[in-house]
Design a protein around this motif. Structure first.
Motif, mmCIF file in Angstrom:
data_model
loop_
_atom_site.group_PDB
_atom_site.id
_atom_site.type_symbol
_atom_site.label_atom_id
_atom_site.label_comp_id
_atom_site.label_asym_id
_atom_site.label_seq_id
_atom_site.Cartn_x
_atom_site.Cartn_y
_atom_site.Cartn_z
ATOM 1 N N GLU A 261 -11.295 1.929 -1.875
ATOM 2 C CA GLU A 261 -10.838 0.550 -1.773
ATOM 3 C C GLU A 261 -9.394 0.485 -1.293
ATOM 4 O O GLU A 261 -9.017 -0.401 -0.503
ATOM 5 N N TYR A 262 -8.583 1.460 -1.736
ATOM 6 C CA TYR A 262 -7.196 1.512 -1.269
ATOM 7 C C TYR A 262 -7.149 1.809 0.234
ATOM 8 O O TYR A 262 -6.373 1.196 0.978
ATOM 9 N N GLN B 132 -7.928 -1.292 2.148
ATOM 10 C CA GLN B 132 -6.833 -2.255 2.158
ATOM 11 C C GLN B 132 -5.735 -1.836 3.125
ATOM 12 O O GLN B 132 -5.157 -2.664 3.840
ATOM 13 N N ASP C 178 -4.427 -4.037 6.241
ATOM 14 C CA ASP C 178 -3.024 -4.453 6.293
ATOM 15 C C ASP C 178 -2.331 -3.979 7.562
ATOM 16 O O ASP C 178 -1.485 -4.692 8.135
#
Length: 725
Positions: A248-249, A252, A256
């Protein structure tokens, strides 16, 4: 696991031993009763193609205590059991070795408690054990593969192929999380085989600032026109401070930095399930066979062994040492010794890591001015994985400073000068596709063709020739190499790369395409057997392979055949007559299904149709007979993960040998192959020495030793005649 269970049961019965199955792992050993049951030949008769394990598994906390192991010992002794095969991970194998070491003391305690007699204890004074590693993580140090890892990789590749089409349609990125707490094999192998963009593995955590590095790789791919991006994350991936890197990181970070819709897919336990691959069937069958041999005749008396696959051979490792080495890897990672952790995984793991790094972070995307020109050519029959080999050759070649040239339609195309320069983007999407985008022809050049071939090489300014194909391709490469004295254009490095479903090439245990063809055969056999499940039926199935029995023999082992007919052995009428008589008795006694596999050139006289008619004529209405020729399906389809990885390894080594030869001004020839887990090169001048040219197969065929394995798991004890040749 089921293939191994089946092999252990049947091999032990074949060797005259009594067999028990222990259900629900060590807990069944502790509980006794119905947890330890006699197992017969037919109890494992239909489990080869099933996922999971029919005897169950369980993480027993009670077995970790001496009291639990004392109960287990009593239950074993009461049934006369003092030999164990355990299939599991390092925790299971550690528990097994602990039981073995404590065995004499446990017996003494049982005698003192009056639970068993001293005489009974004396009869079973030692516990003899063999361990087989069942782990999709492929984390046992000292072996190349563990039971289940190839099947898990198949599941992952299915997901990647599906995600790639979705990602390309929407022009988005995916983060795929796969299993691997302390071992990154699945993630790394899937990233190469799937043509992915970035991978995070436990053994080699990324350096600080890896987020920017990853996003730059994705950004560059997008700028070059790639519509999909996939990042693979092993579940145990961390940064160099030991902090977990979650999928999930990663998602992201991509959103971003790139402002692009990104999705996460966590495969989870899907990787543990499903129908086992052909490799996991035949290799596990071999391991089960060898485990029984180890129990009945220990290689080193008094020493526990774990049995595994190294390359395409079985190795026996000291159990305690192998488990300790495996459990040490997480400590190496935690201490920051990433080189040590990578080295523990073995040379092939490091080789794959280096190939992936070069494919995703190449030294260049365009060949420099004045670069040496390397031509790629296919020849012989089509083999799945040819596109993989060609695409990786183009990209690694460019990265290493070569200009790459694609010859269309084999040596016939070269004779006509039909070629084009290949850039990095020209091979986008080839890595997982079947067929051969460059085209190929089976024809071997004749002496009359040599002048035109030499002129074409001169006009195309070819400095080196990479020949990817089967035996016809190897013959063509050998011919050009042999004619160097007469034709100056042939005085260039020539490297032959194995790609053949027949797996009949010199200097290699496996050729690119053979694993894919084998999986097609086994999938076909599964469906054929299922079609006969509601009746009493005999099947005769024909595989390709010409005069080489690899596909037939391995399909027979992986598909559960009772009989395999090979050209290497020949077929005798007396033998067929005996098999018919045995089959009549067998069906009369209640058999419902019989499967025979025939290599296409097993015999000129006794064809597949003849065998079917002979069996049908002798059936007396007790069974019907169907024949099936699998045919060219074996050449089609997308290459398996194993074939994609092999293609990457042999091409990388072939190009490296080519570069060395060009630098040294060495216009020689070599053929590349997999031998004893390593990729090697052999001088082309020795090629014919390694071959039985008449039968188009190597003089040494490692798989022929598996005939005894097939016999052990298919010949139920009884009056059936065994081969004496």
């Amino acid at each position: 696991m089921n293939a191994a269970v089946r092999a252990v049961v049947r091999t032990a019965i074949h060797r005259g031993a009594e067999v028990f199955a222990i259900f629900e792992g060590y807990q069944g050993m502790i509980d006794g009763g119905n947890g330890i049951r006699p197992f017969g030949w037919d109890d494992v008769g239909s489990i080869l193609a099933r996922g999971g394990t029919v005897i169950g598994t369980f993480r027993s906390t009670e077995f970790r205590t001496r009291e639990g192991r004392l109960k287990a010992t009593r239950n074993l002794i009461e049934r006369g059991i003092d030999r164990l095969v355990v299939i599991g991970g390092d925790g299971s194998l550690t528990g097994l070795d602990t039981l073995r070491q404590e065995w004499p003391g446990l017996l003494d305690e049982l005698v003192a408690n009056g639970d068993i007699t001293a005489e009974l204890a004396a009869q079973h004074a030692n516990l003899i054990i063999a361990g087989l590693v069942g782990s999709i993580d492929n984390d046992l140090v000292g072996v190349d593969s563990t039971i289940g890892s190839d099947t898990a990789l198949h599941r992952i590749m299915d997901a990647i192929d599906a995600l790639s089409s979705t990602a390309a349609s929407h022009q988005r990125s995916f983060v795929l999380e796969v299993m691997g707490r302390h071992c990154g094999y699945l993630a790394l192998a899937a990233a190469i085989a799937g043509g992915c963009d970035y991978v995070l593995i436990p053994e080699n955590p990324p350096a600080e600032g890896w987020e920017d590095d990853m996003c730059q790789i994705l950004r560059t791919a997008r700028a070059r026109g790639r519509r999909d991006s996939i990042v693979v994350v092993a579940e145990g991936a961390t940064d160099r401070a030991g902090n977990p890197i979650r999928s999930e990181y990663v998602r992201q970070v991509i959103e971003d930095h790139l402002h692009e819709a990104t999705r996460t897919t966590i495969l989870g336990h899907v990787q543990r399930g499903g129908t086992p691959s052909a490799y996991d069937r035949w290799a596990s069958t071999w391991l089960g066979y060898e485990a029984v041999k180890e129990l009945l005749n220990p290689s080193v008396p008094g020493e526990a062994k774990v049995i595994g696959m190294l390359g395409n051979d079985v190795v026996r490792l000291p159990l305690a040492g192998a488990v300790q080495a495996t459990q040490r890897v997480p400590d190496l990672i935690a201490s920051g010794d990433y080189i040590g952790a990578m080295d523990a995984r073995g040379p092939s793991f490091n080789e794959l890591d280096a190939i992936f790094s070069e494919l995703t972070k190449p030294a260049r995307f365009v060949a420099p001015d004045g670069a040496k020109r390397i031509a790629i050519i296919h020849a012989g029959g089509l083999a799945p994985g040819m596109n993989t080999a060609a695409s990786i050759a183009v990209r690694l070649g460019i990265s290493r400073g070569f200009a790459m040239v694609g010859i269309r339609n084999g040596f016939e195309g070269l004779r006509k000068g039909d070629a084009r320069d290949l850039g990095w983007d020209d091979v986008e999407g080839w890595i997982g596709s079947g067929g051969a985008e460059l085209g190929l022809r089976r024809a071997v050049p004749t002496p009359e063709d040599l002048y035109k071939l030499s002129r074409s090489l001169e006009e195309l300014r070819v400095d080196g020739l990479l020949v990817i194909g089967g035996w016809n391709a190897y013959q063509a490469a050998y011919l050009l190499h042999s004619e160097r004295s007469r034709y100056p254009a042939f005085r260039i490095p020539i490297v032959a790369v194995p790609a053949s479903i027949d797996n009949n090439l010199p200097g290699t245990e496996l050729a690119v395409g053979a694993d894919t063809a084998l999986n097609v055969d086994v999938a076909s056999i599964d469906m054929i057997k299922m079609s006969g499940a509601a009746t009493t039926r005999c099947f005769v199935v024909e595989t390709m392979g010409r005069y080489c029995g690899f596909l037939a023999l391995m399909s027979g082992i992986a598909g559960g055949a009772e009989r395999v007919y090979l050209n290497e052995e020949g077929v005798e009428l007396g033998e067929l007559a005996y098999d018919v008589a045995w089959l009549q008795r067998s069906f009369a006694a209640g058999r419902r299904l019989f499967l025979a596999i025939r290599n296409e050139e097993a015999s000129d006289s006794y064809t597949t149709e003849f065998m079917g008619q002979m069996l049908e004529g002798a059936s007396n209405g007790n069974y019907d007979v169907r024949t099936h020729i699998i045919g060219h399906l074996q050449q089609g389809g997308e290459p398996t993960p194993a074939d994609r990885l092999l293609a990457a390894r042999v091409v990388s080594t072939g190009l490296r040998r080519m570069a060395q030869a060009l630098e040294a001004g060495e216009p020689d020839g070599w053929y590349v192959g997999l031998q004893f887990s390593k990729i090697t090169t052999s001088p082309m001048s020795h090629m014919m020495d390694d071959m039985d040219v008449r039968h188009r197969r190597p003089k040494k065929q490692w798989w022929m030793q598996l005939q005894r394995v097939l016999q052990a798991v298919s010949d139920q004890p009884g009056p059936r005649r065994k081969k004496t040749r």
